[in-house]
Design a protein around this motif. Sequence first.
Motif, PDB file in Angstrom:
ATOM      1  N   GLY A 140     -25.019  35.102 -56.387  1.00 37.39           N
ATOM      2  CA  GLY A 140     -25.350  34.659 -55.028  1.00 37.39           C
ATOM      3  C   GLY A 140     -26.670  35.209 -54.509  1.00 37.39           C
ATOM      4  N   GLN A 141     -27.602  35.460 -55.411  1.00 38.80           N
ATOM      5  CA  GLN A 141     -28.895  36.021 -55.001  1.00 38.80           C
ATOM      6  C   GLN A 141     -29.603  35.181 -53.941  1.00 38.80           C
ATOM      7  OE1 GLN A 141     -28.003  35.571 -58.256  1.00 38.80           O
ATOM      8  NE2 GLN A 141     -27.720  37.673 -58.946  1.00 38.80           N
ATOM      9  N   PRO A 142     -29.610  33.840 -54.049  1.00 35.26           N
ATOM     10  CA  PRO A 142     -30.297  33.054 -53.012  1.00 35.26           C
ATOM     11  C   PRO A 142     -29.743  33.302 -51.604  1.00 35.26           C
ATOM     12  CG  PRO A 142     -29.951  31.706 -54.946  1.00 35.26           C
ATOM     13  CD  PRO A 142     -29.169  32.982 -55.167  1.00 35.26           C
ATOM     14  N   GLY A 143     -28.439  33.443 -51.485  1.00 35.34           N
ATOM     15  CA  GLY A 143     -27.843  33.709 -50.180  1.00 35.34           C
ATOM     16  C   GLY A 143     -28.248  35.055 -49.615  1.00 35.34           C
ATOM     17  N   ARG A 191     -40.376  30.752 -52.769  1.00 34.63           N
ATOM     18  CA  ARG A 191     -39.537  31.935 -52.894  1.00 34.63           C
ATOM     19  C   ARG A 191     -38.936  32.067 -54.280  1.00 34.63           C
ATOM     20  NH1 ARG A 191     -34.053  32.600 -49.550  1.00 34.63           N
ATOM     21  NH2 ARG A 191     -33.139  31.793 -51.449  1.00 34.63           N
ATOM     22  N   SER A 192     -38.728  33.302 -54.661  1.00 38.63           N
ATOM     23  CA  SER A 192     -37.935  33.624 -55.846  1.00 38.63           C
ATOM     24  C   SER A 192     -36.850  34.592 -55.408  1.00 38.63           C
ATOM     25  CB  SER A 192     -38.794  34.293 -56.928  1.00 38.63           C
ATOM     26  OG  SER A 192     -39.816  33.431 -57.364  1.00 38.63           O
ATOM     27  N   ALA A 193     -35.630  34.374 -55.906  1.00 33.93           N
ATOM     28  CA  ALA A 193     -34.497  35.273 -55.645  1.00 33.93           C
ATOM     29  C   ALA A 193     -33.952  35.666 -57.011  1.00 33.93           C
ATOM     30  CB  ALA A 193     -33.435  34.576 -54.808  1.00 33.93           C
ATOM     31  N   VAL A 194     -34.182  36.915 -57.388  1.00 35.84           N
ATOM     32  CA  VAL A 194     -33.937  37.361 -58.755  1.00 35.84           C
ATOM     33  C   VAL A 194     -32.838  38.410 -58.799  1.00 35.84           C
ATOM     34  CG1 VAL A 194     -35.048  38.382 -60.774  1.00 35.84           C
ATOM     35  CG2 VAL A 194     -36.385  36.965 -59.215  1.00 35.84           C
ATOM     36  N   GLY A 195     -31.873  38.226 -59.666  1.00 35.11           N
ATOM     37  CA  GLY A 195     -30.846  39.232 -59.897  1.00 35.11           C
ATOM     38  C   GLY A 195     -31.320  40.225 -60.941  1.00 35.11           C
ATOM     39  N   VAL A 196     -31.162  41.511 -60.643  1.00 30.83           N
ATOM     40  CA  VAL A 196     -31.579  42.573 -61.561  1.00 30.83           C
ATOM     41  C   VAL A 196     -30.436  43.578 -61.714  1.00 30.83           C
ATOM     42  CG1 VAL A 196     -34.033  42.304 -61.011  1.00 30.83           C
ATOM     43  CG2 VAL A 196     -32.657  43.939 -59.726  1.00 30.83           C
ATOM     44  N   SER A 197     -30.516  44.369 -62.776  1.00 29.45           N
ATOM     45  CA  SER A 197     -29.456  45.350 -63.013  1.00 29.45           C
ATOM     46  C   SER A 197     -29.644  46.618 -62.193  1.00 29.45           C
ATOM     47  CB  SER A 197     -29.366  45.689 -64.496  1.00 29.45           C
ATOM     48  OG  SER A 197     -30.578  46.248 -64.951  1.00 29.45           O
ATOM     49  N   GLU A 198     -30.870  46.985 -61.899  1.00 30.85           N
ATOM     50  CA  GLU A 198     -31.143  48.215 -61.142  1.00 30.85           C
ATOM     51  C   GLU A 198     -32.381  48.031 -60.278  1.00 30.85           C
ATOM     52  OE1 GLU A 198     -29.412  51.139 -61.191  1.00 30.85           O
ATOM     53  OE2 GLU A 198     -28.001  50.447 -62.713  1.00 30.85           O
ATOM     54  N   LEU A 199     -32.388  48.717 -59.136  1.00 35.80           N
ATOM     55  CA  LEU A 199     -33.571  48.811 -58.279  1.00 35.80           C
ATOM     56  C   LEU A 199     -33.829  50.287 -57.977  1.00 35.80           C
ATOM     57  CD1 LEU A 199     -32.973  45.836 -55.811  1.00 35.80           C
ATOM     58  CD2 LEU A 199     -34.823  46.054 -57.481  1.00 35.80           C
ATOM     59  N   PRO A 200     -35.036  50.633 -57.544  1.00 40.40           N
ATOM     60  CA  PRO A 200     -35.325  52.029 -57.230  1.00 40.40           C
ATOM     61  C   PRO A 200     -34.307  52.621 -56.250  1.00 40.40           C
ATOM     62  CG  PRO A 200     -37.337  50.744 -57.190  1.00 40.40           C
ATOM     63  CD  PRO A 200     -36.203  49.764 -57.333  1.00 40.40           C
ATOM     64  N   LEU A 201     -33.946  53.867 -56.483  1.00 36.68           N
ATOM     65  CA  LEU A 201     -33.022  54.626 -55.639  1.00 36.68           C
ATOM     66  C   LEU A 201     -31.635  53.996 -55.538  1.00 36.68           C
ATOM     67  CD1 LEU A 201     -35.448  55.525 -52.692  1.00 36.68           C
ATOM     68  CD2 LEU A 201     -34.978  56.838 -54.770  1.00 36.68           C
ATOM     69  N   ASP A 202     -31.305  53.088 -56.455  1.00 33.65           N
ATOM     70  CA  ASP A 202     -30.034  52.361 -56.440  1.00 33.65           C
ATOM     71  C   ASP A 202     -29.905  51.455 -55.217  1.00 33.65           C
ATOM     72  OD1 ASP A 202     -27.589  51.553 -57.577  1.00 33.65           O
ATOM     73  OD2 ASP A 202     -26.466  53.135 -56.542  1.00 33.65           O
ATOM     74  N   ALA A 203     -31.062  51.006 -54.684  1.00 33.11           N
ATOM     75  CA  ALA A 203     -31.052  50.083 -53.544  1.00 33.11           C
ATOM     76  C   ALA A 203     -30.415  48.763 -53.962  1.00 33.11           C
ATOM     77  CB  ALA A 203     -32.477  49.840 -53.053  1.00 33.11           C
ATOM     78  N   PRO A 204     -29.735  48.104 -53.047  1.00 35.27           N
ATOM     79  CA  PRO A 204     -29.130  46.809 -53.373  1.00 35.27           C
ATOM     80  C   PRO A 204     -30.091  45.631 -53.324  1.00 35.27           C
ATOM     81  CG  PRO A 204     -28.297  47.627 -51.274  1.00 35.27           C
ATOM     82  CD  PRO A 204     -29.254  48.650 -51.797  1.00 35.27           C
ATOM     83  N   VAL A 205     -31.198  45.765 -52.591  1.00 36.82           N
ATOM     84  CA  VAL A 205     -32.116  44.643 -52.420  1.00 36.82           C
ATOM     85  C   VAL A 205     -33.533  45.175 -52.183  1.00 36.82           C
ATOM     86  CG1 VAL A 205     -31.670  44.422 -49.944  1.00 36.82           C
ATOM     87  CG2 VAL A 205     -32.417  42.429 -51.192  1.00 36.82           C
ATOM     88  N   GLU A 206     -34.504  44.374 -52.601  1.00 35.23           N
ATOM     89  CA  GLU A 206     -35.920  44.681 -52.409  1.00 35.23           C
ATOM     90  C   GLU A 206     -36.633  43.365 -52.133  1.00 35.23           C
ATOM     91  OE1 GLU A 206     -39.625  46.417 -55.117  1.00 35.23           O
ATOM     92  OE2 GLU A 206     -37.579  47.007 -55.603  1.00 35.23           O
ATOM     93  N   VAL A 207     -37.570  43.386 -51.198  1.00 35.37           N
ATOM     94  CA  VAL A 207     -38.288  42.160 -50.805  1.00 35.37           C
ATOM     95  C   VAL A 207     -39.779  42.444 -50.741  1.00 35.37           C
ATOM     96  CG1 VAL A 207     -38.663  40.493 -48.928  1.00 35.37           C
ATOM     97  CG2 VAL A 207     -36.333  41.206 -49.525  1.00 35.37           C
ATOM     98  N   GLU A 208     -40.562  41.487 -51.248  1.00 33.16           N
ATOM     99  CA  GLU A 208     -42.019  41.562 -51.109  1.00 33.16           C
ATOM    100  C   GLU A 208     -42.504  40.241 -50.545  1.00 33.16           C
ATOM    101  OE1 GLU A 208     -43.861  40.473 -55.396  1.00 33.16           O
ATOM    102  OE2 GLU A 208     -42.857  42.426 -55.292  1.00 33.16           O
ATOM    103  N   LEU A 209     -43.661  40.297 -49.873  1.00 33.09           N
ATOM    104  CA  LEU A 209     -44.245  39.119 -49.232  1.00 33.09           C
ATOM    105  C   LEU A 209     -45.680  38.904 -49.667  1.00 33.09           C
ATOM    106  CD1 LEU A 209     -43.348  39.700 -45.446  1.00 33.09           C
ATOM    107  CD2 LEU A 209     -42.021  38.437 -47.153  1.00 33.09           C
ATOM    108  N   ILE A 210     -46.093  37.652 -49.605  1.00 39.64           N
ATOM    109  CA  ILE A 210     -47.500  37.272 -49.637  1.00 39.64           C
ATOM    110  C   ILE A 210     -47.711  36.435 -48.389  1.00 39.64           C
ATOM    111  CG2 ILE A 210     -49.355  36.050 -50.840  1.00 39.64           C
ATOM    112  CD1 ILE A 210     -47.667  36.375 -53.437  1.00 39.64           C
TER     113      ILE A 210
END
Length: 153
Positions: A106-109, A130-149
């Motif tokens: 459910g990454q898009p949601g 937009r891209s909504a990507v599922g990953v196994s790990e993020l820094p600091l065990d964060a659940p989500v990360e977002v970047e913008l242009i």
Amino acid sequence: MAAKPSERLAELGYSLPEVVRPLAAYLPAKRVGELVYTAGQLPVRDGALLATGKVGAAVSPGDAAELARICALNALAAVDSIVGIDQIVQVVKVVGFVASAPGFNGQPGVVNGASELLGEIFGEAGAHARSAVGVSELPLDAPVEVELIVEVR
């Protein structure tokens, strides 16, 4: 005349947070010509990560979408620190990374949390690729990360 993004933020009950300090050797945002690229922003408020764990297990998709909104606010703060939020002409692209439990798709949601906030602030100028990507790990065990242009004046 449409409200400025800073005015729209206030109308929505938001304010831009302090720019989140980088975790390593990078800038929170960088301007190149008429574009500003942000580093990936975590759901940090007042220097603290608001949640940890995988979406679809420790973090619900609804909570993760709210965290994505906070990530987007942090990204806007990074843009604001360089050019000012009212200089944003349009949001060009959003990339959202979701730390996903096995079987969660459910990454898009989740990333809609960020996308919808940008639409609320910028109206038509908030519509973006937009891209909504599922990953196994993020820094600091964060659940989500977002970047913008974003395109700026």
